[in-house]
Design a protein around this motif. Structure first.
Motif, PDB file in Angstrom:
ATOM      1  N   LEU A  85       0.807  -1.214   0.000  1.00 14.21           N
ATOM      2  CA  LEU A  85       0.000   0.000   0.000  1.00 14.21           C
ATOM      3  C   LEU A  85       0.844   1.268   0.000  1.00 14.21           C
ATOM      4  CD1 LEU A  85      -2.763  -1.071   2.559  1.00 14.21           C
ATOM      5  CD2 LEU A  85      -2.803  -1.212   0.060  1.00 14.21           C
ATOM      6  N   ALA A  86       2.168   1.143  -0.031  1.00 15.16           N
ATOM      7  CA  ALA A  86       3.035   2.313   0.029  1.00 15.16           C
ATOM      8  C   ALA A  86       3.038   3.047  -1.312  1.00 15.16           C
ATOM      9  CB  ALA A  86       4.446   1.909   0.398  1.00 15.16           C
ATOM     10  N   PRO A  87       3.115   4.376  -1.301  1.00 13.66           N
ATOM     11  CA  PRO A  87       3.189   5.120  -2.557  1.00 13.66           C
ATOM     12  C   PRO A  87       4.439   4.755  -3.355  1.00 13.66           C
ATOM     13  CG  PRO A  87       2.662   6.558  -0.693  1.00 13.66           C
ATOM     14  CD  PRO A  87       3.051   5.245  -0.120  1.00 13.66           C
ATOM     15  N   GLN A  88       4.375   5.017  -4.644  1.00 13.11           N
ATOM     16  CA  GLN A  88       5.468   4.636  -5.537  1.00 13.11           C
ATOM     17  C   GLN A  88       6.790   5.292  -5.132  1.00 13.11           C
ATOM     18  OE1 GLN A  88       5.487   2.384  -8.144  1.00 13.11           O
ATOM     19  NE2 GLN A  88       3.498   1.836  -7.281  1.00 13.11           N
ATOM     20  N   THR A  89       6.755   6.573  -4.764  1.00 11.59           N
ATOM     21  CA  THR A  89       7.999   7.248  -4.403  1.00 11.59           C
ATOM     22  C   THR A  89       8.611   6.629  -3.154  1.00 11.59           C
ATOM     23  OG1 THR A  89       7.193   9.309  -5.373  1.00 11.59           O
ATOM     24  CG2 THR A  89       9.055   9.478  -3.875  1.00 11.59           C
ATOM     25  N   SER A  90       7.799   6.256  -2.202  1.00  9.39           N
ATOM     26  CA  SER A  90       8.293   5.615  -0.993  1.00  9.39           C
ATOM     27  C   SER A  90       8.967   4.285  -1.313  1.00  9.39           C
ATOM     28  CB  SER A  90       7.140   5.400  -0.009  1.00  9.39           C
ATOM     29  OG  SER A  90       7.586   4.718   1.149  1.00  9.39           O
ATOM     30  N   GLN A  91       8.337   3.484  -2.157  1.00 11.07           N
ATOM     31  CA  GLN A  91       8.929   2.216  -2.557  1.00 11.07           C
ATOM     32  C   GLN A  91      10.250   2.447  -3.296  1.00 11.07           C
ATOM     33  OE1 GLN A  91       6.301  -0.660  -4.421  1.00 11.07           O
ATOM     34  NE2 GLN A  91       4.499   0.364  -3.592  1.00 11.07           N
ATOM     35  N   ALA A  92      10.271   3.435  -4.173  1.00  9.73           N
ATOM     36  CA  ALA A  92      11.483   3.699  -4.944  1.00  9.73           C
ATOM     37  C   ALA A  92      12.620   4.151  -4.036  1.00  9.73           C
ATOM     38  CB  ALA A  92      11.200   4.760  -6.006  1.00  9.73           C
ATOM     39  N   LEU A  93      12.305   4.968  -3.031  1.00 10.43           N
ATOM     40  CA  LEU A  93      13.339   5.426  -2.099  1.00 10.43           C
ATOM     41  C   LEU A  93      13.910   4.256  -1.296  1.00 10.43           C
ATOM     42  CD1 LEU A  93      11.703   8.739  -0.834  1.00 10.43           C
ATOM     43  CD2 LEU A  93      13.851   8.553  -2.122  1.00 10.43           C
ATOM     44  N   ASP A  94      13.057   3.339  -0.861  1.00 14.75           N
ATOM     45  CA  ASP A  94      13.532   2.157  -0.139  1.00 14.75           C
ATOM     46  C   ASP A  94      14.472   1.331  -1.012  1.00 14.75           C
ATOM     47  OD1 ASP A  94      12.416   2.512   2.355  1.00 14.75           O
ATOM     48  OD2 ASP A  94      10.566   1.458   1.886  1.00 14.75           O
ATOM     49  N   HIS A  95      14.075   1.124  -2.244  1.00 12.29           N
ATOM     50  CA  HIS A  95      14.892   0.296  -3.125  1.00 12.29           C
ATOM     51  C   HIS A  95      16.190   0.986  -3.519  1.00 12.29           C
ATOM     52  CE1 HIS A  95      12.700  -3.481  -3.991  1.00 12.29           C
ATOM     53  NE2 HIS A  95      11.719  -2.796  -3.444  1.00 12.29           N
ATOM     54  N   LEU A  96      16.167   2.288  -3.632  1.00  9.59           N
ATOM     55  CA  LEU A  96      17.412   2.997  -3.914  1.00  9.59           C
ATOM     56  C   LEU A  96      18.401   2.819  -2.762  1.00  9.59           C
ATOM     57  CD1 LEU A  96      19.253   4.885  -5.463  1.00  9.59           C
ATOM     58  CD2 LEU A  96      17.956   6.823  -4.532  1.00  9.59           C
TER      59      LEU A  96
END
Length: 335
Positions: free
Chosen positions: A258-269
């Motif tokens: 349910l996390a927003p796309q930017t949040s997911q992208a920041l985690d993966h970065l």
């Protein structure tokens, strides 16, 4: 190439990726002769007007220091009122990540709940050797992320930050980086864990690590701290997740459904920057995981997060909370 996501305390990294610094300053010396002063008026005016205050958006690299002071002096740290010692105790007490525990504990310091043992260290060596398979695909990225400008440019690029307008978000990145460096160096000095190639000579690192101990990974700690701080400023703020039990080999970072796309992208970065150091052969998997654990703990203390929420508590750092709020205005349109 220098290897320092200890991120160069003495470098003026303006986060504008090579462009001239704001205001046209910082381009180098100017060579004037003694004739230059003869161009000035013959007499100094009897009254010189007081100037308006300096621009609030002065160099973010140095403006970050008051936030480090707040982190050290304002946050109520539970152990000896010392941030590094408090975070050290938290790391020792968790039982998810191996901890190098060959040193004699300081008075009142707990032993490690999951002390590094020869069998676990063997698994760590295998983890580094397995990660090296990705070197051909990631070599250029690893080299680019080895210094401060290269590493930070991945966050500024992902969020499409403009140094002229997104000044608070850029300052938030700098603050997280600098706090992360402070904490990482304090913990490294306590554990003094050898680098992978010093433990198992068959590991040939892609790059030379800095002259610092291995545990925890500074790249990992700073990367996860930067991403976690930015996630607090997103339109739907995201707190750091609780630490997961340690397993070998570590699984891929899961996507919060349910996390927003930017949040997911920041985690993966952050995860990728940390893992790249394992691929390079300069960190063990446990170094990266310890850095992530400590980064999340830093955010919880800075924001005084209780439970699973993302609302600052009464003991949060006021400067940090205000900066997150100001950065939120700049990140309001991120998905």
């Amino acid at each position: 190439m220098p290897d320092n996501l200890n991120l160069n305390l003495d470098q003026n990294l303006n986060l504008n990726l090579g462009a001239m610094s704001l205001g046209g300053m910082g381009l180098g010396p100017r060579y004037n002769t003694d004739d230059f002063c003869r161009l000035a008026p013959l007499a100094v005016p009897p009254v010189v007007a007081l100037p308006v205050p300096y621009t609030p958006n002065w160099d973010a690299e140095y403006r970050a220091w008051p936030f480090v002071r707040e982190f050290v002096c304002v946050i109520p740290w539970p152990t000896a009122n010392d941030p590094v010692q408090s975070l050290l105790v938290e790391l020792l007490l968790q039982n998810a990540i191996p901890v190098p525990a060959d040193l004699t504990p300081a008075p009142g310091e707990p032993g490690a709940a999951l002390a590094l043992a020869p069998g676990i260290l063997s698994q760590q060596v295998v983890g580094v050797l397995n990660a090296s398979i990705d070197r051909a695909d990631r070599a250029s990225e690893i080299l680019h992320q080895a210094d401060g400008v290269g590493a930070l440019s991945y966050w500024t690029g992902m969020l499409r930050l403009d140094p002229a307008t997104d000044t608070n978000t850029i300052l938030l990145i700098r603050v997280a980086r600098k706090i992360g460096e402070f904490v990482a160096m304090g913990l490294k000095d306590r554990f003094r864990m050898r680098r992978p190639a010093q433990v198992y000579p068959w590991i040939m690192p892609l790059i030379d690590g800095p002259d610092t101990p291995s545990y925890p990974s500074s790249h990992s700690l700073q990367a996860h701290l930067i991403s976690s701080a930015l996630k607090l400023a997103l339109p739907v703020p995201q707190p750091p997740p609780p630490p997961a039990p340690w397993v070998f080999p570590p699984p891929p970072l899961p996507l919060p459904p349910l996390a927003p796309q930017t949040s997911q992208a920041l985690d993966h970065l952050a995860y990728r920057v940390a893992y790249n150091r394992e691929v390079a052969g300069v960190h063990f998997p446990m170094d990266s995981e310890a850095g992530r654990f400590v980064a999340y703990s830093c955010i919880r203390h800075l924001y005084d997060i209780a439970g699973g929420g993302a609302v600052p508590g009464p003991n949060a750092g006021p400067l940090f909370v205000a900066l997150v709020g100001a950065a939120a205005g700049e990140l309001a349109n991120r998905p």
